[in-house]
Design an enzyme around this catalytic site. Structure first.
Site, mmCIF file in Angstrom:
data_model
loop_
_atom_site.group_PDB
_atom_site.id
_atom_site.type_symbol
_atom_site.label_atom_id
_atom_site.label_comp_id
_atom_site.label_asym_id
_atom_site.label_seq_id
_atom_site.Cartn_x
_atom_site.Cartn_y
_atom_site.Cartn_z
ATOM 1 N N ARG A 1 31.449 36.448 42.355
ATOM 2 C CA ARG A 1 31.993 37.747 42.924
ATOM 3 C C ARG A 1 32.673 38.520 41.723
ATOM 4 O O ARG A 1 33.081 37.621 40.724
ATOM 5 C CB ARG A 1 33.328 37.407 43.555
ATOM 6 C CG ARG A 1 33.046 36.394 44.840
ATOM 7 C CD ARG A 1 34.148 35.952 45.483
ATOM 8 N NE ARG A 1 33.741 35.054 46.629
ATOM 9 C CZ ARG A 1 34.801 34.268 47.247
ATOM 10 N NH1 ARG A 1 35.900 34.567 47.066
ATOM 11 N NH2 ARG A 1 34.275 33.433 48.379
ATOM 12 N N ASP B 1 35.549 41.682 41.087
ATOM 13 C CA ASP B 1 36.696 42.328 41.741
ATOM 14 C C ASP B 1 36.342 43.832 41.674
ATOM 15 O O ASP B 1 35.541 44.406 41.154
ATOM 16 C CB ASP B 1 37.991 42.052 40.894
ATOM 17 C CG ASP B 1 38.593 40.754 41.166
ATOM 18 O OD1 ASP B 1 38.121 39.799 42.176
ATOM 19 O OD2 ASP B 1 39.317 40.216 40.271
ATOM 20 N N ARG C 1 40.131 38.222 32.674
ATOM 21 C CA ARG C 1 41.325 39.449 32.678
ATOM 22 C C ARG C 1 42.668 38.729 32.263
ATOM 23 O O ARG C 1 43.434 39.589 31.420
ATOM 24 C CB ARG C 1 41.547 40.283 33.888
ATOM 25 C CG ARG C 1 40.165 41.054 34.225
ATOM 26 C CD ARG C 1 40.333 41.231 35.800
ATOM 27 N NE ARG C 1 41.555 42.176 36.041
ATOM 28 C CZ ARG C 1 41.676 42.475 37.291
ATOM 29 N NH1 ARG C 1 41.068 42.091 38.198
ATOM 30 N NH2 ARG C 1 42.787 43.166 37.306
#
Length: 249
Positions: A50, A52, A200
């Site tokens: 995935r 974001d 991140r």
């Protein structure tokens, strides 16, 4: 037959990769087009992982199964002509029937981009993080990143709202590049896999070291603490790109 595709997308207009109710996602758009091509039959698309909302991809990998007899070389054009302009199929190939885009992945490469320009171009605002107030010490980022290389428990660099039980990952390399023409700092990180928001949070922590909010010596303690609150802020999503997914030959 099972088909493997490498895709690229601009994450600005998506609520992430994975299908979500009443939200626009990359997987939703792919499955919508495949449903049209298969006369209303649902075709499930599996991604390598995935991303974001706001995160981009230049080398995401997907797979799906199809009974259609379209030549492999024609799949790319058939999909691109119906997909929105912010998703593009880069390549399609037939793959063995037990291939899995997610579970067979052996490594991933991500890129993170900071813009140091005094005035950020409006055309870059969704594709790099504007940090003109600071003059980062990239050498400190390089020095600190060495503590993250190898196999570690990366609990400190994982978002707290995750169901993952195993926090051990291996980071193979972290490289930094100062792009003088565009006045940008790029971080490229490669590993065998990444936890939720791990790249991140690493980017945010190393940035805080680069601008003097944290010291290089603190990083080892942050890693060993296995405590998310010790690490830096999660860097904004729009500076992140999934660049490459690796598989065994």
């Amino acid at each position: 037959m099972r088909l493997k595709a490498i895709i690229s997308y601009d994450g600005s207009g998506f609520s992430g990769y994975q299908v979500q109710p009443e939200k626009r996602t990359v997987q939703q758009e792919l499955e919508r087009v495949l449903c049209i091509m298969h006369k209303g039959d649902i075709v499930k698309v599996i991604g390598s992982g995935r991303t974001d909302a706001g995160v981009h991809a230049t080398g995401q990998v997907i797979h799906f199964d199809s009974p259609l007899t379209i030549p492999t070389d024609n799949w790319r054009a058939a999909l691109n002509v119906q997909l929105p302009g912010d998703i593009r199929i880069l390549s399609v190939e037939q793959i063995r029937n037990d291939f899995h885009a997610r579970y067979d992945a052996t490594g991933k490469t991500y890129r993170y981009i900071w813009s140091l320009n005094e005035v950020q171009s409006p055309f870059d605002r969704n594709y790099s993080v504007h940090v003109d107030r600071y003059k980062p010490n990239v050498e400190l980022m390089k020095e600190a990143s060495s503590y993250l290389l190898g196999t570690h428990d990366f609990s400190s660099f994982c978002a707290s709202n995750t169901s993952v039980k195993d926090f051990v990952r291996t980071v193979h390399s972290i490289k930094f590049d100062m792009k003088k023409e565009s006045n940008q700092v790029h971080m490229v990180i490669n590993g065998n896999g990444f936890l939720y928001n791990m790249v991140r949070i690493i980017a945010g922590t190393l940035w805080e070291i680069a601008i003097g909010q944290k010291s290089v010596s603190e990083l080892r303690g942050i890693l060993e603490s296995c405590d998310r609150s010790m690490a830096g802020k999660t860097a904004p999503a729009h500076g992140l790109y999934l660049e490459k997914v690796e598989y065994k030959p």
